[in-house]
Design an enzyme around this catalytic site. Structure first.
Site, PDB file in Angstrom:
ATOM      1  N   CYS A 173     -12.399  -1.257  38.262  1.00 24.98           N
ATOM      2  CA  CYS A 173     -13.030  -0.735  37.049  1.00 24.98           C
ATOM      3  C   CYS A 173     -14.199  -1.626  36.671  1.00 24.98           C
ATOM      4  CB  CYS A 173     -12.038  -0.611  35.898  1.00 24.98           C
ATOM      5  SG  CYS A 173     -11.547  -2.150  35.137  1.00 24.98           S
ATOM      6  N   CYS A 213     -14.807 -10.423  35.533  1.00 28.56           N
ATOM      7  CA  CYS A 213     -14.017 -11.089  36.556  1.00 28.56           C
ATOM      8  C   CYS A 213     -14.149 -12.601  36.386  1.00 28.56           C
ATOM      9  CB  CYS A 213     -14.486 -10.663  37.948  1.00 28.56           C
ATOM     10  SG  CYS A 213     -13.358 -11.175  39.253  1.00 28.56           S
ATOM     11  N   CYS A 217      -8.075  -4.880  37.367  1.00 24.74           N
ATOM     12  CA  CYS A 217      -8.529  -3.874  36.429  1.00 24.74           C
ATOM     13  C   CYS A 217      -8.510  -4.539  35.050  1.00 24.74           C
ATOM     14  CB  CYS A 217      -7.598  -2.673  36.478  1.00 24.74           C
ATOM     15  SG  CYS A 217      -8.269  -1.164  35.780  1.00 24.74           S
TER      16      CYS A 217
END
Length: 138
Positions: A79, A86, A7
């Site tokens: 999320c 990422c 997240c």
């Protein structure tokens, strides 16, 4: 089986998902982290998890950086911010999965409304991870 849940802040959703998945699949190694970790797990996340018998009071936000060189069966983003930001993993990631949830920490309202929002998101996470756990078992 090793699973990393990501997240943005590792403050609410990923911490709840971490606790729920570990509860549903106790033999699986589960970790959670944030791309920009907060300083603490949200107290309401801890509270609503304890209401369903899952203790995350000893959890703390961690940076995804400490996990980048490791091997994962799944990296799950919960999320949009973590999905979009990422990082590149140097270790092996067998499967990437996005299961998005609203951020209860972004909600504004009375204390009771906030608690209701945290419970709603917790229940959505639980429902989705039950489905995921069934896939892992098959």
């Amino acid at each position: 089986m090793r699973i990393l849940i990501l997240c943005t802040g590792n403050r609410c959703r990923s911490q709840m998902a971490h606790g729920i998945l570990k509860y549903l699949c106790p033999s699986i190694e589960v970790h959670s982290a944030g791309v920009r970790p907060a300083t603490e797990v949200h107290p309401l996340a801890i509270q609503v998890m304890s209401e369903i018998g899952i203790d995350i009071s000893q959890h703390y936000p961690k940076s995804v950086d400490q996990y980048l060189n490791q091997t994962w069966n799944y990296v799950i983003t919960v999320c949009g911010g973590a999905r979009e930001n990422c990082p590149v993993f140097n270790g092996t990631v067998a499967n990437r999965l996005h299961i998005g949830f609203d951020d209860p920490d972004a909600f504004t309202g009375s204390p009771e409304e906030l608690l209701t929002e945290f419970r709603r998101v917790r229940d959505e996470i639980y429902k989705e991870l039950q489905k995921f756990a069934k896939i892992l078992e098959s």
